[in-house]
Scaffold this motif. Structure first.
Motif, PDB file in Angstrom:
ATOM      1  N   THR A   1       5.312  16.071   2.573  1.00  0.00           N
ATOM      2  CA  THR A   1       6.548  16.345   1.835  1.00  0.00           C
ATOM      3  C   THR A   1       7.694  15.467   2.343  1.00  0.00           C
ATOM      4  N   PHE A   2       7.704  15.192   3.664  1.00  0.00           N
ATOM      5  CA  PHE A   2       8.726  14.288   4.201  1.00  0.00           C
ATOM      6  C   PHE A   2       8.608  12.905   3.567  1.00  0.00           C
ATOM      7  N   GLU A   3       7.371  12.447   3.385  1.00  0.00           N
ATOM      8  CA  GLU A   3       7.171  11.112   2.824  1.00  0.00           C
ATOM      9  C   GLU A   3       7.756  10.992   1.423  1.00  0.00           C
ATOM     10  N   VAL A   4       7.632  12.039   0.627  1.00  0.00           N
ATOM     11  CA  VAL A   4       8.232  12.025  -0.704  1.00  0.00           C
ATOM     12  C   VAL A   4       9.758  12.108  -0.590  1.00  0.00           C
ATOM     13  N   GLY A   5      10.243  13.014   0.274  1.00  0.00           N
ATOM     14  CA  GLY A   5      11.679  13.218   0.390  1.00  0.00           C
ATOM     15  C   GLY A   5      12.433  11.945   0.730  1.00  0.00           C
ATOM     16  N   VAL A   6      11.968  11.200   1.748  1.00  0.00           N
ATOM     17  CA  VAL A   6      12.711  10.008   2.148  1.00  0.00           C
ATOM     18  C   VAL A   6      12.603   8.905   1.101  1.00  0.00           C
ATOM     19  N   ARG A   7      11.557   8.931   0.308  1.00  0.00           N
ATOM     20  CA  ARG A   7      11.426   7.897  -0.723  1.00  0.00           C
ATOM     21  C   ARG A   7      12.371   8.110  -1.905  1.00  0.00           C
TER      22      ARG A   7
ATOM     23  N   LEU B   1      15.335   9.925  -1.705  1.00  0.00           N
ATOM     24  CA  LEU B   1      16.727  10.107  -1.300  1.00  0.00           C
ATOM     25  C   LEU B   1      17.534   8.838  -1.477  1.00  0.00           C
ATOM     26  N   THR B   2      18.809   9.036  -1.775  1.00  0.00           N
ATOM     27  CA  THR B   2      19.735   7.922  -1.825  1.00  0.00           C
ATOM     28  C   THR B   2      20.060   7.447  -0.416  1.00  0.00           C
ATOM     29  N   ALA B   3      20.632   6.258  -0.284  1.00  0.00           N
ATOM     30  CA  ALA B   3      21.059   5.773   1.028  1.00  0.00           C
ATOM     31  C   ALA B   3      22.053   6.757   1.643  1.00  0.00           C
ATOM     32  N   ARG B   4      21.836   7.054   2.930  1.00  0.00           N
ATOM     33  CA  ARG B   4      22.640   8.018   3.678  1.00  0.00           C
ATOM     34  C   ARG B   4      22.604   9.420   3.071  1.00  0.00           C
ATOM     35  N   GLY B   5      21.534   9.702   2.350  1.00  0.00           N
ATOM     36  CA  GLY B   5      21.302  11.066   1.904  1.00  0.00           C
ATOM     37  C   GLY B   5      20.821  11.929   3.068  1.00  0.00           C
TER      38      GLY B   5
ATOM     39  N   HIS C   1       0.849  -1.188   0.000  1.00  0.00           N
ATOM     40  CA  HIS C   1       0.000   0.000   0.000  1.00  0.00           C
ATOM     41  C   HIS C   1       0.886   1.240   0.000  1.00  0.00           C
ATOM     42  N   GLY C   2       0.339   2.327  -0.466  1.00  0.00           N
ATOM     43  CA  GLY C   2       1.030   3.603  -0.346  1.00  0.00           C
ATOM     44  C   GLY C   2       2.017   3.877  -1.465  1.00  0.00           C
ATOM     45  N   LEU C   3       2.865   4.866  -1.216  1.00  0.00           N
ATOM     46  CA  LEU C   3       3.797   5.355  -2.223  1.00  0.00           C
ATOM     47  C   LEU C   3       4.985   4.424  -2.395  1.00  0.00           C
ATOM     48  N   PRO C   4       5.525   4.314  -3.618  1.00  0.00           N
ATOM     49  CA  PRO C   4       6.707   3.487  -3.840  1.00  0.00           C
ATOM     50  C   PRO C   4       7.950   4.156  -3.264  1.00  0.00           C
ATOM     51  N   MET C   5       8.988   3.336  -3.060  1.00  0.00           N
ATOM     52  CA  MET C   5      10.256   3.847  -2.555  1.00  0.00           C
ATOM     53  C   MET C   5      11.351   3.585  -3.580  1.00  0.00           C
ATOM     54  N   ALA C   6      12.213   4.573  -3.757  1.00  0.00           N
ATOM     55  CA  ALA C   6      13.369   4.404  -4.638  1.00  0.00           C
ATOM     56  C   ALA C   6      14.531   3.829  -3.831  1.00  0.00           C
ATOM     57  N   HIS C   7      15.102   2.725  -4.351  1.00  0.00           N
ATOM     58  CA  HIS C   7      16.296   2.140  -3.747  1.00  0.00           C
ATOM     59  C   HIS C   7      17.062   1.381  -4.828  1.00  0.00           C
TER      60      HIS C   7
ATOM     61  N   SER D   1       9.486   4.772   7.494  1.00  0.00           N
ATOM     62  CA  SER D   1      10.381   3.611   7.474  1.00  0.00           C
ATOM     63  C   SER D   1      11.593   3.796   6.554  1.00  0.00           C
ATOM     64  N   PRO D   2      11.488   4.544   5.404  1.00  0.00           N
ATOM     65  CA  PRO D   2      12.714   4.756   4.613  1.00  0.00           C
ATOM     66  C   PRO D   2      13.788   5.520   5.375  1.00  0.00           C
ATOM     67  N   LEU D   3      13.403   6.261   6.410  1.00  0.00           N
ATOM     68  CA  LEU D   3      14.375   7.049   7.175  1.00  0.00           C
ATOM     69  C   LEU D   3      15.413   6.134   7.815  1.00  0.00           C
ATOM     70  N   TYR D   4      14.946   5.052   8.454  1.00  0.00           N
ATOM     71  CA  TYR D   4      15.915   4.148   9.083  1.00  0.00           C
ATOM     72  C   TYR D   4      16.499   3.160   8.084  1.00  0.00           C
ATOM     73  N   PHE D   5      15.657   2.690   7.136  1.00  0.00           N
ATOM     74  CA  PHE D   5      16.140   1.678   6.202  1.00  0.00           C
ATOM     75  C   PHE D   5      17.310   2.191   5.368  1.00  0.00           C
ATOM     76  N   LYS D   6      17.208   3.420   4.883  1.00  0.00           N
ATOM     77  CA  LYS D   6      18.272   3.989   4.041  1.00  0.00           C
ATOM     78  C   LYS D   6      19.277   4.820   4.845  1.00  0.00           C
ATOM     79  N   GLU D   7      19.128   4.790   6.189  1.00  0.00           N
ATOM     80  CA  GLU D   7      20.045   5.519   7.075  1.00  0.00           C
ATOM     81  C   GLU D   7      20.161   6.994   6.662  1.00  0.00           C
ATOM     82  N   ILE D   8      19.002   7.590   6.484  1.00  0.00           N
ATOM     83  CA  ILE D   8      18.932   8.979   6.036  1.00  0.00           C
ATOM     84  C   ILE D   8      19.210   9.925   7.203  1.00  0.00           C
ATOM     85  N   ASN D   9      19.950  10.971   6.940  1.00  0.00           N
ATOM     86  CA  ASN D   9      20.175  12.031   7.915  1.00  0.00           C
ATOM     87  C   ASN D   9      19.024  13.025   7.828  1.00  0.00           C
ATOM     88  N   TRP D  10      18.222  13.121   8.903  1.00  0.00           N
ATOM     89  CA  TRP D  10      17.103  14.061   8.963  1.00  0.00           C
ATOM     90  C   TRP D  10      17.501  15.156   9.937  1.00  0.00           C
ATOM     91  N   VAL D  11      17.677  16.378   9.430  1.00  0.00           N
ATOM     92  CA  VAL D  11      18.262  17.438  10.244  1.00  0.00           C
ATOM     93  C   VAL D  11      17.452  18.722  10.111  1.00  0.00           C
TER      94      VAL D  11
END
Length: 410
Positions: free
Chosen positions: A304-310, A312-316, A282-288, A332-342
């Motif tokens: 907008t956060f939901e689009v951003g984390v989807r 972003l590259t890993a550790r973006g 369900h929901g929006l696809p994720m780029a990986h 969930s993409p925030l932890y899966f791709k180890e994204i820096n949210w600042v």
């Protein structure tokens, strides 16, 4: 003096039945044009100025249009303000009175405001560690001293802002405007500096790809900064209104997308950046792998956060520069791709081209050197007594084409 005051009984006016939500909110906003006492010198090193041109910041319009959302009732920032307020902190002004200990300024001098009510303006000695390092927007003293709480001009009951005939300021809060810089450019010093801080503190990688989410003042300033300081970086932008989209292209974004539908935003960014899309149940696809190295989010909404984390590259890096009410989002993409949210909060001493100076000084230099020209962003100006028309233009941006609206008292 006449001043636009927030935190007082509203001045009612007729609202059309078919008005949008922001216009209806405006009808009950606790704001009115009133006569208030002229400002006084808060300390001996303060001055009095006469505003010439005052931009309406996105935070001001959100407050006056009651646009922070229902989830904002427990906003921690409420501890750092006092009422009633005369808002307006994007100010070009003339100095009209000097305190006996004010230094570096002359009566008649044209200046632009650095609004932070940090240690020096408050008379706090010694300055806190944040101020000593030039991080004035992280000052420890926003509720200290004999000035009422407030992080910057316009949110302290004691420090009236630019929506008034006169405005006080500490001598350290004012930067002389070069004669070659017109008011219509000087008025962008504050929003430019906010975006400069966001971009230079979290810069894109060489030859990278970035997304600027939102094309209001902060987003358009970010696009202009990226083009001027990082010319090898590819820039995409998401814009809600046609006037914003046109300026994003003019300022150098190579890909400009409408804000909806969000699925199309994700698909277009992946097509542009070369990532791979994966569809959940369900929901929006994720780029990986993802398609974007840094997202500068000048909106700050869950959507907008939901689009951003989807995308972003890993550790973006997802830079939150926008202000809005909190809300649930699928992160969930925030932890899966180890994204820096600042978070990115305003500005202070910033480094540009290897030089550390105040962000406003950098802005004025870039304007003088013809590296930045934001004048097309100033789409509407109104007199102080036309304040309702000014905020209605913002409440109805789709129809008015407003991008940056300002109060003109020249």
């Amino acid at each position: 003096m006449w001043a636009l005051v927030f935190g007082v009984p509203p001045e009612p006016f007729d609202i059309p039945d078919d008005a949008n939500v922001l216009t209806k909110n405006f009808g009950s906003s606790p704001v009115a044009l009133q006569q208030v006492p002229d400002p006084v010198l808060l300390h001996d090193d303060w001055v009095i100025t006469r505003p010439r041109l005052t931009g309406i910041c996105g935070s001001d319009s959100k407050q006056i249009l009651l646009d922070f959302g229902a989830g904002d009732a427990d906003n921690a920032m409420a501890a750092f303000c006092s009422f009633p307020q005369v808002m307006g902190h994007e100010v070009v002004a003339d100095v009209v009175e000097l305190g006996p200990k004010a230094r570096g300024l002359e009566v008649g001098q044209r200046v632009v405001l650095n609004p932070w009510l940090s240690c020096r303006p408050r008379g706090v000695e010694p300055p806190c560690p944040a101020c000593q390092s030039g991080d004035y927007s992280l000052c420890w003293s926003f509720c200290d001293g004999d000035i009422k709480p407030g992080i910057h001009t316009g949110v302290s009951a004691d420090v009236t802002g630019g929506y008034a005939e006169l405005m006080p300021a500490h001598d350290s809060m004012l930067f002389a405007v070069p004669d070659s810089v017109p008011d219509e450019l000087a008025v962008f010093a504050d929003p430019f500096s906010v975006s400069l801080h966001a971009v230079t503190r979290h810069p894109p990688p060489r030859s990278g790809r970035v997304l600027v989410y939102g094309a209001g003042s902060l987003g358009l300033c970010a696009v202009a900064i990226l083009r001027a300081l990082y010319p090898d970086v590819a820039v995409a932008a998401v814009a809600r209104f046609d006037a914003q989209a046109e300026l994003a292209r003019r300022f150098g974004a190579e890909l400009v997308l409408a804000h909806e539908p969000r699925l199309a935003v994700i698909e277009e960014l992946v097509r542009w950046g070369g990532g791979r899309l994966w569809q959940p149940l369900h929901g929006l696809p994720m780029a990986h792998p993802g398609a974007v190295d840094v997202v500068y989010d000048t909106i700050g909404k869950p959507e907008t956060f939901e689009v951003g984390v989807r995308v972003l590259t890993a550790r973006g890096t997802l830079v939150k520069a926008g202000v809005h009410a909190p809300g649930r989002w699928e992160w969930s993409p925030l932890y899966f791709k180890e994204i820096n949210w600042v978070g990115s909060n305003a500005f202070g001493i910033e480094e540009v081209d290897g030089h550390r100076r105040h962000a406003i000084a950098h802005y004025l230099d870039l304007v003088v050197d013809s590296r930045i020209d934001l004048r097309p962003m100033l789409t509407h100006v109104f007199r102080l007594n036309q304040w309702r028309d000014a905020f209605l233009a913002i409440a109805n941006q789709g129809d008015s084409g407003a991008v940056k609206v300002a109060i003109d008292q020249r």
